[in-house]
Design a protein around this motif. Sequence first.
Motif, short mmCIF file in Angstrom:
data_model
loop_
_atom_site.label_atom_id
_atom_site.label_comp_id
_atom_site.label_asym_id
_atom_site.label_seq_id
_atom_site.Cartn_x
_atom_site.Cartn_y
_atom_site.Cartn_z
N GLY A 51 1.03 -1.01 0.17
CA GLY A 51 -0.15 -0.04 -0.01
C GLY A 51 1.14 0.84 0.12
N SER A 52 0.35 2.65 0.23
CA SER A 52 0.98 3.41 0.04
C SER A 52 1.52 3.50 1.13
N SER A 53 1.98 4.87 1.16
CA SER A 53 3.15 4.88 2.83
C SER A 53 3.71 6.27 2.83
N VAL A 60 18.97 -13.87 2.86
CA VAL A 60 17.65 -12.09 2.75
C VAL A 60 17.89 -11.58 3.30
N ALA A 61 17.57 -10.35 1.99
CA ALA A 61 17.23 -9.11 2.00
C ALA A 61 16.31 -8.86 2.67
N LYS A 62 15.35 -8.45 3.51
CA LYS A 62 13.38 -8.22 2.59
C LYS A 62 13.90 -6.33 2.79
N LEU A 63 13.15 -5.94 1.61
CA LEU A 63 13.46 -4.36 1.61
C LEU A 63 11.79 -4.04 1.46
N THR A 64 11.84 -2.44 1.62
CA THR A 64 10.49 -2.20 0.65
C THR A 64 10.94 -0.63 0.45
N ILE A 65 10.58 -0.76 -0.72
CA ILE A 65 11.09 0.18 -1.73
C ILE A 65 9.38 1.16 -1.49
N LEU A 81 26.09 -10.95 -2.48
CA LEU A 81 25.87 -9.53 -3.23
C LEU A 81 24.40 -10.56 -3.37
N ALA A 82 23.10 -9.79 -3.22
CA ALA A 82 21.67 -10.31 -4.20
C ALA A 82 21.27 -9.09 -4.63
N LYS A 83 20.55 -9.29 -5.60
CA LYS A 83 19.55 -8.18 -6.17
C LYS A 83 18.59 -8.36 -6.38
N VAL A 84 17.94 -6.76 -6.23
CA VAL A 84 16.45 -6.86 -7.00
C VAL A 84 17.12 -6.44 -8.32
N ASP A 85 15.78 -6.22 -9.41
CA ASP A 85 15.91 -6.04 -10.60
C ASP A 85 14.96 -5.22 -11.26
N ASP A 86 14.51 -4.65 -11.78
CA ASP A 86 13.47 -3.52 -12.77
C ASP A 86 12.38 -4.37 -11.86
N LEU A 87 12.24 -4.05 -10.21
CA LEU A 87 11.08 -3.79 -9.60
C LEU A 87 10.70 -2.70 -9.78
N ARG A 88 9.20 -2.72 -10.29
CA ARG A 88 8.01 -1.24 -10.80
C ARG A 88 7.58 -0.82 -9.85
N VAL A 89 7.83 0.25 -9.20
CA VAL A 89 6.84 0.79 -8.18
C VAL A 89 5.72 1.57 -8.56
N SER A 119 4.57 2.38 -2.37
CA SER A 119 5.46 1.03 -1.98
C SER A 119 5.15 -0.09 -2.39
N LYS A 120 5.85 -0.75 -2.20
CA LYS A 120 5.92 -2.77 -2.56
C LYS A 120 6.93 -2.96 -1.93
N THR A 121 7.12 -4.84 -1.33
CA THR A 121 7.87 -4.78 -0.53
C THR A 121 8.81 -6.00 -1.40
N ALA A 122 10.36 -6.57 -1.20
CA ALA A 122 10.95 -7.20 -1.93
C ALA A 122 12.23 -7.90 -1.32
N GLU A 123 12.35 -8.65 -1.72
CA GLU A 123 13.11 -10.00 -1.28
C GLU A 123 14.58 -9.66 -2.07
N ALA A 124 16.18 -9.76 -1.57
CA ALA A 124 17.05 -9.70 -1.98
C ALA A 124 17.72 -10.87 -1.95
N SER A 125 17.62 -12.03 -2.40
CA SER A 125 18.63 -13.08 -1.90
C SER A 125 19.57 -13.76 -2.63
#
Length: 167
Positions: free
Chosen positions: A51-53, A90-95, A123-131, A136-142
């Motif tokens: 949701g929006s944050s 695992v890195a849990k992120l909120t963008i 290193l762990a990546k999140v690529d092309d996550l559309r927000v 806001s959107k959550t993501a995991e980089a692992s």
Amino acid sequence: MKLRHVRAIAVFGVALIALTGARGSGGASCSGSHGSSNNSSSSSSSGSDGGSSSSSGGVTTGGVGSSKDRASRDIKIDECALSADGKNLVAKLTITNSDSSAYLYDVTMQFKGDAGKTVDLALAKVDDLRVEGGMSKTAEASTPYTGTGNGSEYTKCEVAFADRTIG
């Protein structure tokens, strides 16, 4: 002449704050007790709609700075841990995108050990996550954990690289 020095120091201070974590999260801790690790490399990412944050994204600069600076400030590290099965870091992120346009985010996370202790590069990546704008959107980089212990040599994670493009 003195005004020029003051201005240079002020610009340096703003740049230093932007580069060292003005985004509101200086890193998150990884869980575990003890062990060792071998080389890890970037792996996978996933995202889910949020949701929006209004407070997750960090500092807003009102349009000042590069897309990399803005992307870094939009990222909040929620958690860094070894997965329950012990196979991945695992890195849990909120963008949070506080702009009105949608952006695609690219993020590289680096898992680190305590100061003075050597750990292998992970290193762990999140690529092309559309927000979408204002959302806001959550993501995991692992990344695979190739150590022989329980991941405790990795005590935190940080944003090593972040960028966003209109998407």
